[in-house]
Design a protein around this motif. Sequence first.
Motif, PDB file in Angstrom:
ATOM      1  N   ALA A 158       0.312  -0.994  -0.121  1.00  0.00           N
ATOM      2  CA  ALA A 158      -0.277  -0.026   0.294  1.00  0.00           C
ATOM      3  C   ALA A 158       0.905   1.223   0.152  1.00  0.00           C
ATOM      4  O   ALA A 158       0.938   2.208  -0.482  1.00  0.00           O
ATOM      5  N   ASN A 159       1.678   1.115   0.723  1.00  0.00           N
ATOM      6  CA  ASN A 159       3.015   2.390   1.112  1.00  0.00           C
ATOM      7  C   ASN A 159       3.823   2.613  -0.514  1.00  0.00           C
ATOM      8  O   ASN A 159       3.931   3.287  -0.758  1.00  0.00           O
ATOM      9  N   ALA A 160       3.698   1.579  -1.012  1.00  0.00           N
ATOM     10  CA  ALA A 160       4.392   1.554  -2.155  1.00  0.00           C
ATOM     11  C   ALA A 160       3.406   2.515  -3.518  1.00  0.00           C
ATOM     12  O   ALA A 160       4.106   3.163  -4.473  1.00  0.00           O
ATOM     13  N   ILE A 161       2.451   2.329  -3.507  1.00  0.00           N
ATOM     14  CA  ILE A 161       1.182   2.912  -4.681  1.00  0.00           C
ATOM     15  C   ILE A 161       1.307   3.556  -3.963  1.00  0.00           C
ATOM     16  O   ILE A 161       1.458   4.613  -5.081  1.00  0.00           O
ATOM     17  N   LEU A 162       0.451   4.179  -3.023  1.00  0.00           N
ATOM     18  CA  LEU A 162       0.492   5.912  -2.187  1.00  0.00           C
ATOM     19  C   LEU A 162       2.105   6.392  -2.390  1.00  0.00           C
ATOM     20  O   LEU A 162       2.004   7.585  -2.984  1.00  0.00           O
ATOM     21  N   GLY A 163       3.173   6.067  -2.662  1.00  0.00           N
ATOM     22  CA  GLY A 163       4.542   6.430  -2.495  1.00  0.00           C
ATOM     23  C   GLY A 163       4.125   6.960  -4.029  1.00  0.00           C
ATOM     24  O   GLY A 163       5.064   8.176  -4.640  1.00  0.00           O
ATOM     25  N   SER A 190      10.075   3.300   3.199  1.00  0.00           N
ATOM     26  CA  SER A 190       8.636   2.194   4.375  1.00  0.00           C
ATOM     27  C   SER A 190       8.329   1.095   3.754  1.00  0.00           C
ATOM     28  O   SER A 190       8.615   0.168   4.175  1.00  0.00           O
ATOM     29  N   ALA A 191       7.868   2.104   1.983  1.00  0.00           N
ATOM     30  CA  ALA A 191       7.531   0.359   1.472  1.00  0.00           C
ATOM     31  C   ALA A 191       8.700  -0.674   1.529  1.00  0.00           C
ATOM     32  O   ALA A 191       8.720  -1.904   1.629  1.00  0.00           O
ATOM     33  N   ILE A 192       9.880  -0.245   1.349  1.00  0.00           N
ATOM     34  CA  ILE A 192      11.106  -1.169   0.944  1.00  0.00           C
ATOM     35  C   ILE A 192      11.307  -1.745   2.740  1.00  0.00           C
ATOM     36  O   ILE A 192      11.908  -2.943   2.258  1.00  0.00           O
ATOM     37  N   GLY A 193      11.537  -0.923   3.020  1.00  0.00           N
ATOM     38  CA  GLY A 193      11.814  -1.736   4.966  1.00  0.00           C
ATOM     39  C   GLY A 193      10.857  -2.960   5.248  1.00  0.00           C
ATOM     40  O   GLY A 193      10.919  -3.545   6.008  1.00  0.00           O
ATOM     41  N   ALA A 194       9.297  -2.486   4.682  1.00  0.00           N
ATOM     42  CA  ALA A 194       8.251  -3.288   5.045  1.00  0.00           C
ATOM     43  C   ALA A 194       8.547  -4.617   4.147  1.00  0.00           C
ATOM     44  O   ALA A 194       7.726  -5.635   4.181  1.00  0.00           O
TER      45      ALA A 194
END
Length: 546
Positions: free
Chosen positions: A161-166, A184-188
């Motif tokens: 989800a953060n990847a899409i929002l990013g 955050s997406a990469i960290g997740a």
Amino acid sequence: MYCCPCRLPHLPAAQLLKTISFPPHVRRARTVVLYVAWLVALIGLPVTIKAQQHTAPDARAQAVIRRDSGDLRGAAALLRAHLEAHPDDGDALRLLAETLYQLKDFSGARRASERGLIMHPEDTELRLQYAQMLIETGFATRAREVLGPAGSESQATRGRANAILGTLAYWEGDLAGANTLTASAIGAGDRDPAIKRIHADIAVLTAPWISVTPGYQHDDQPVDRTSLAARAGWFPLASTSVTVHAEGLRFQLSDTASRTASVADITLSHYAAAARTDLTLSAGATARSFGSSSDAIGTASVAVRLPAHVKLGARVDRSPYFETEASLSEAVMTNTGIAYAHLDHPAGWIGEAAFQIRKYPDSNTLTNSYVWLLAPLLHSPMITLRGGYSGSLQNSSESRFTLANSSQAYLPGDARFDLTGRYRPYYTPIDLQTHSAIGSLEAHLNSTVSFSANGSYSFRATESHPALVAVTTLSSPAATTIQQISYARTFNPWTAHASLQMRPSADVSIIADGNLFRTGFYSASGASLSFVYRFASRAITKAGGY
């Protein structure tokens, strides 16, 4: 003795059997039949259930096969037929939405996705797929709403989800927000190469840079202009940039005299993501070898990004005027205000409409209204070709057209008196209307070389053009004076610009620019060469690489 069935009361079958008296051999046969029926049902029930369970997967599998073979319409038809019998099949709805999107039936894909979310709000895969679809078609607000519940899901889901929002924040120009979300997406645990590239690209875009640009321009007034500009920029925050600019100019005039001028300013730019607003402030000074020794310059602008890829903005500007030969002997400062609406659509449509007013030191004003729109004729990752229309209307309160040679040996009325006129000290068009065909080309030749060009040709331009005439009065004593008249003139101004950008390395860019143009009062050609160094390699390493 058996009773007639037609006279029996209406009872359930089991109770009815109990009310009938059968002979012993019939009762034994009845028992055998019941046991056999029970065994058949026991054996057949799993088969029926299994067949029902496999109906949906078989339909979806066939649809996937058709879609992957290129038969998108056949796959969509098969899924629609299946959903008529199984309207609550969430997997089929998700697959139908994906297929319709590939068919570019965006409204149909949205309807299928919305239906799926209503029936299966727990379908995380559909939620993520639909949000990606929404940001790619320009529905950013709805995409954020769809992704809202994903924040409470598993770490992997939050990462996607953060990847899409990013990605959305990056496309919107919110580099600070995009940097936080992609990190955050990469960290997740998100391993999408596109997200890692966006994260590294942001690091490159916000890396410090410096540039040096020598330039030259010749016009037929005639004036030769040489310049040398230096710029440097850095980002205290990903959403905030500071740019320092200094430029020296030298003008060679027709009488072999030369003039010099210099300009220096510092600019602060900030994007307020919460308000979707761009803010810019700049301040500086200009110095000249003629006229007043120095003047303050500056710019202030604000622009709000609206839905549908439209930006509304306003800008005020104080700057020196160096466009006419006369303005290089007399200092001219202009104060300009502009309000505009700008369109920049992902499908390739770009355009702008604006109203501008410029005020000169002698209180004269120039108003300019214009509109232009470019439509995509060819839009691909490698080449973008656009064509369109531009129209404008310019008008000055008063004309500044005067004698080019105000000191002559002959009197007005003498055949040898030169009535040639010139705009002094600045250009003042009167009722200038232009209608132009415009075009642009962007070509990415490879990963290190790109080319762009744009131009315009006015197929119709009209103005009230001034002219000077000698008028002799018949009164006594007779006198001859110079008076200004005007006449309707039609002409064809045009512009042409080309730029070649080369990147020998991740840190170095070389940009060659060329210009040719014809305005209402002069023609010119020019070229410049920019050398840009950006601390990109260090930024990429710090961001974790591509």
